[in-house]
Design a protein around this motif. Structure first.
Motif, PDB file in Angstrom:
ATOM      1  N   GLN A 194       8.039   9.826 -26.069  1.00  0.00           N
ATOM      2  CA  GLN A 194       9.129   9.513 -25.005  1.00  0.00           C
ATOM      3  C   GLN A 194       8.868   9.480 -23.673  1.00  0.00           C
TER       4      GLN A 194
ATOM      5  N   ILE B 163      18.146  -0.820 -23.983  1.00  0.00           N
ATOM      6  CA  ILE B 163      17.502  -1.504 -22.692  1.00  0.00           C
ATOM      7  C   ILE B 163      16.810  -2.775 -23.439  1.00  0.00           C
TER       8      ILE B 163
ATOM      9  N   ALA C 254      15.874   6.827 -30.376  1.00  0.00           N
ATOM     10  CA  ALA C 254      15.669   5.741 -29.663  1.00  0.00           C
ATOM     11  C   ALA C 254      16.598   4.878 -29.323  1.00  0.00           C
TER      12      ALA C 254
ATOM     13  N   THR D 175       8.086  -5.420 -22.404  1.00  0.00           N
ATOM     14  CA  THR D 175       9.055  -5.407 -23.621  1.00  0.00           C
ATOM     15  C   THR D 175       8.509  -5.259 -25.095  1.00  0.00           C
TER      16      THR D 175
ATOM     17  N   ALA E  20       8.080   5.670 -23.412  1.00  0.00           N
ATOM     18  CA  ALA E  20       9.286   5.000 -23.526  1.00  0.00           C
ATOM     19  C   ALA E  20      10.150   4.878 -22.350  1.00  0.00           C
ATOM     20  N   GLU E  21      10.177   6.142 -21.575  1.00  0.00           N
ATOM     21  CA  GLU E  21      10.786   6.046 -20.380  1.00  0.00           C
ATOM     22  C   GLU E  21       9.948   5.229 -19.259  1.00  0.00           C
TER      23      GLU E  21
ATOM     24  N   ARG F  81      18.842   4.845 -26.541  1.00  0.00           N
ATOM     25  CA  ARG F  81      18.913   4.397 -25.359  1.00  0.00           C
ATOM     26  C   ARG F  81      17.841   3.283 -24.938  1.00  0.00           C
ATOM     27  N   TYR F  82      16.530   3.530 -25.599  1.00  0.00           N
ATOM     28  CA  TYR F  82      15.415   2.410 -25.443  1.00  0.00           C
ATOM     29  C   TYR F  82      16.002   0.933 -26.273  1.00  0.00           C
ATOM     30  N   LYS F  83      16.633   1.363 -27.508  1.00  0.00           N
ATOM     31  CA  LYS F  83      17.080  -0.104 -28.144  1.00  0.00           C
ATOM     32  C   LYS F  83      18.030  -0.865 -27.277  1.00  0.00           C
TER      33      LYS F  83
ATOM     34  N   VAL G   2       9.325   2.145 -29.582  1.00  0.00           N
ATOM     35  CA  VAL G   2      10.731   2.658 -30.373  1.00  0.00           C
ATOM     36  C   VAL G   2      10.646   2.701 -31.762  1.00  0.00           C
TER      37      VAL G   2
ATOM     38  N   LEU H 207       7.554  -1.673 -25.441  1.00  0.00           N
ATOM     39  CA  LEU H 207       8.615  -1.008 -25.662  1.00  0.00           C
ATOM     40  C   LEU H 207       9.026  -0.894 -27.074  1.00  0.00           C
TER      41      LEU H 207
ATOM     42  N   ALA I 158      10.440   1.676 -19.897  1.00  0.00           N
ATOM     43  CA  ALA I 158      11.954   1.188 -19.574  1.00  0.00           C
ATOM     44  C   ALA I 158      12.188   1.033 -18.056  1.00  0.00           C
TER      45      ALA I 158
END
Length: 551
Positions: A181, A252, A246, A229, A184-185, A248-250, A236, A232, A188
Motif C-alpha cells: 500500500q 490513476i 486497488a 507506471t 502504491a501511494e 484508486r490506483y487503477k 496493483v 504501479l 502514484a
C-alpha cells in the motif's frame, strides 16, 4: 513374428526403465532441492563476509549482488516448499525436512525486507550519485524498480509458502500488506509529479520547438513515467492478489496511460471514473463555459460572414469575367469562380479555428506535409490535374458542346481539374478522366456555327439524270433551314454497280443538322416516287447453263 515380439519386449523394458528413473528422481528431488537451497545460502554467507571487508562503492555493489542471490534463494525455497506440499498430499511424511527448513524459511522474510529497503534507499540517493534523468540515472532507476517489483512478488509467494507449510506467516503478511500500500501511494505520487514536470516542459517546447535540451528532457521524463507506471501496474496486481483495495490506483493508471484493459477494470472503478470524468466536465464548464460559449459564437459568426463573402466574391468575379475582353470559356469561368469561393471559405475556417484557440502554424504545416504525401500517392490524379489545366487553357470544348473524345460521344455537362462529365446522346452520364481526353483526339461537333450535311442518293441507270438533279436542287432551295451561304452542292458523284449516285451537301446551322438531314431524306424519297425515278438496290444476274449428258 519374432521381430514383433522383440519390439514389444523392448517397449516393455523401456517403460519399466522410465518408471524406475522417474521414481528415483522423485525420491531424491527433495534432497537435491534442499541441497540447492543450502548451497545458495552458503554463497550468500560468503558474499556477506567479503562485503564486510570492503567499503564505499565496492561494498554497495557487492551488497546489490547479495540481494539478487537472496531472491534466487527465495525462489529455490518456493520450489522446495511446493514439493513438500505435494508429497504431504500423497501421505508422505516430510516432518523432519520441514523442521530443518522452518528456521531458514522464517529468516528469509527479514532478509527480503532488508533488500527492498536498501533498493528504496538507493532510489532516494540516485540524485546524489548521478545527474537526474541522465542515461546512467535512468538505467539505475529502472534496475532498482524492477528488483523491488520482483522482490514483492517473491515475498508474496513466500507468505503463501509459509501458510502452505503451516508455519507462522503473520509477520510477513502484515509487512507485505503495509509495504504494498505504501509503495502504491509513493508510485502514484511520483506519477503525478512527473506528469506536472512533463506538462511544464511540453509547454516550454511549444514555445521553442527547436530547443534540443527541452526535447531531451521531455523524452527522459516520458521514459521515467513509463517505468513508474509499469511498477504501479505490478503493484496493483499484487494488491489484488493479496485481496487489498486497488481501485484508486487503477484509476490513476487509466488517467496516466489512457489504456483501459480487462485486468485493471471493474464495476466499482467504472463508477469512480464516471464520477471523476463528470466532475471534471462540470468543473470545466463552470470555469470556462462562458468563454467557450462566446468563442463558439464568434467561430460560427466568422463562418457565416465568410460564407456570404464567398458568394459575393464569386458573383463579382463572374461579372468581371463576363465583362473581360479576354475570351474565357464557361468551363474555366466555373472553375475559377468555384476555386475563389472555396479559398475564401478556407480562410474563414482557419480564422475561426484561431479564435477557438487552435494554433494555425501546425495546421498549415500539416496541410503542406499532407499535400506533399497525397500528391506523391496520387500521381495519376496529378496527371488529370495537368490535363485539366491544358483543356482550360486551349479550350477545345465548352459546356453544352457535343464532342467525341476517349471513344465517347455526348454533350459536356461540367468539368473540374480531374475529370469531365459528359451526357451521352442516349442520356447516360459518363465521368471521364481528363488525361484520357487530352491524350486522345477531341472531335468538337458543335464548335462551329455552320455545319455541312453530307448525303448520298442513288438513281437507276435508266432514269433521267437531269430530272433527278433538278428535283434534288428544288428540295434544297425550298427548305427553310438550308443556308444560301455557303451554297449547297448537288453533283453526280459515282457510277456504282447498281446505281448512279448524287452527292447532296447543304449547309445549315449546327443545331439544325439532324432536322435537315431527316427532312431532305424524306422529301427525296417522296419526290422520286412521285416523279417516277427509281431508287435502286444491289442486284445480281444469275445465268444457268445446262449441259446434256452423253450416253
Amino acid at each position: 513374428m519374432r521381430a514383433i515380439q522383440f519390439s514389444t519386449y523392448l517397449v516393455f523394458v523401456t517403460v519399466l526403465l522410465l518408471g524406475y528413473t522417474q521414481a528415483r528422481a522423485q525420491s531424491t528431488s527433495l534432497e537435491v532441492l534442499y541441497q540447492n537451497t543450502q548451497n545458495l545460502a552458503g554463497e550468500i554467507a560468503q558474499l556477506q563476509t567479503e562485503a564486510k571487508a570492503l567499503s564505499g562503492e565496492r561494498q554497495a555493489s557487492l551488497q546489490l549482488r547479495i540481494t539478487e542471490r537472496q531472491l534466487e534463494l527465495l525462489t529455490a525455497f518456493d520450489t522446495l516448499s511446493d514439493r513438500i506440499v505435494e508429497e504431504e498430499a500423497k501421505d508422505r511424511a516430510q516432518t523432519e525436512l520441514k523442521v530443518k527448513l522452518a528456521p531458514q524459511l522464517l529468516a528469509l522474510g527479514p532478509l527480503i525486507k532488508a533488500a527492498i529497503n536498501r533498493r528504496l534507499a538507493a532510489i532516494d540517493n540516485l540524485e546524489q550519485t548521478h545527474e537526474v534523468l541522465s542515461i546512467i540515472w535512468m538505467a539505475d532507476y529502472l534496475e532498482h524498480n524492477t528488483f523491488i517489483d520482483h522482490a514483492y512478488l517473491r515475498l508474496t509467494q513466500h507468505a503463501k509458502n509459509l501458510a502452505d507449510l503451516q508455519l507462522d506467516n503473520a509477520e510477513s503478511t502484515a509487512y507485505l500488506h503495509q509495504a504494498l500500500q505504501q509503495r502504491a501511494e509513493v508510485l502514484a505520487g511520483q506519477i503525478a509529479l512527473t506528469q506536472k514536470e512533463l506538462e511544464a516542459n511540453l509547454h516550454s517546447l511549444a514555445a521553442s520547438p527547436d530547443d534540443a535540451a527541452t526535447q531531451q528532457t521531455v523524452k527522459s521524463l516520458e521514459d521515467k513515467q513509463n517505468i513508474t507506471t509499469d511498477s504501479l501496474k505490478n503493484t496493483v496486481a499484487l494488491l489484488q492478489e493479496n485481496n487489498l483495495d486497488a481501485g484508486r490506483y487503477k484509476e490513476i493508471l487509466i488517467k496516466s496511460t489512457g489504456d483501459i484493459t480487462a485486468d485493471i477494470l471493474d464495476v466499482n472503478l467504472l463508477k469512480r471514473l464516471s464520477h471523476a470524468w463528470l466532475k471534471n466536465i462540470t468543473d470545466y464548464a463552470l470555469d470556462n463555459g462562458a468563454g467557450l460559449f462566446f468563442k463558439i459564437i464568434v467561430f460560427l459568426l466568422i463562418l457565416l460572414v465568410f460564407h456570404y463573402l464567398s458568394r459575393a466574391g464569386a458573383k463579382l468575379l463572374r461579372k468581371s469575367l463576363a465583362k473581360s475582353t479576354m475570351p474565357v470559356s464557361a468551363l474555366m469561368e466555373t472553375m475559377v469562380v468555384n476555386l475563389c469561393r472555396r479559398m475564401i471559405l478556407l480562410v474563414g475556417i482557419l480564422l475561426g479555428l484561431s479564435q477557438l484557440g487552435f494554433s494555425l502554424a501546425p495546421i498549415l504545416a500539416g496541410l503542406g506535409v499532407a499535400g506533399f504525401i497525397i500528391g506523391f500517392a496520387l500521381q495519376d490524379t496529378l496527371g488529370n490535374f495537368a490535363s485539366g489545366l491544358m483543356i482550360l487553357i486551349y479550350r477545345p470544348y465548352d459546356v453544352n458542346d457535343l464532342i467525341e473524345a476517349a471513344g465517347v460521344q455526348g454533350r459536356v455537362q461540367r468539368m473540374n481539374l480531374v475529370s469531365t462529365t459528359i451526357l451521352t446522346i442516349d442520356n447516360q452520364t459518363l465521368v471521364i478522366p481528363n488525361n484520357k481526353i487530352w491524350g486522345d483526339v477531341i472531335r468538337n461537333v458543335t464548335a462551329q456555327k455552320h455545319r455541312r450535311v453530307d448525303m448520298v442518293f442513288g438513281i437507276g441507270y435508266s432514269d433521267d439524270i437531269e430530272k433527278a438533279e433538278k428535283i434534288l436542287k428544288d428540295i434544297l432551295e425550298v427548305h427553310p433551314q438550308v443556308l444560301s451561304e455557303p451554297e449547297y452542292t448537288v453533283k453526280l458523284h459515282t457510277l456504282n454497280e447498281s446505281s448512279v449516285d448524287f452527292i447532296v451537301r447543304p449547309w445549315v446551322e449546327t443545331e439544325n443538322y439532324w432536322d435537315v438531314y431527316w427532312d431532305v431524306t424524306k422529301s427525296v424519297k417522296l419526290r422520286f416516287d412521285a416523279e417516277g425515278i427509281s431508287i435502286p438496290f444491289p442486284q445480281r444476274d444469275i445465268h444457268i447453263y445446262q449441259t446434256e449428258k452423253t450416253a
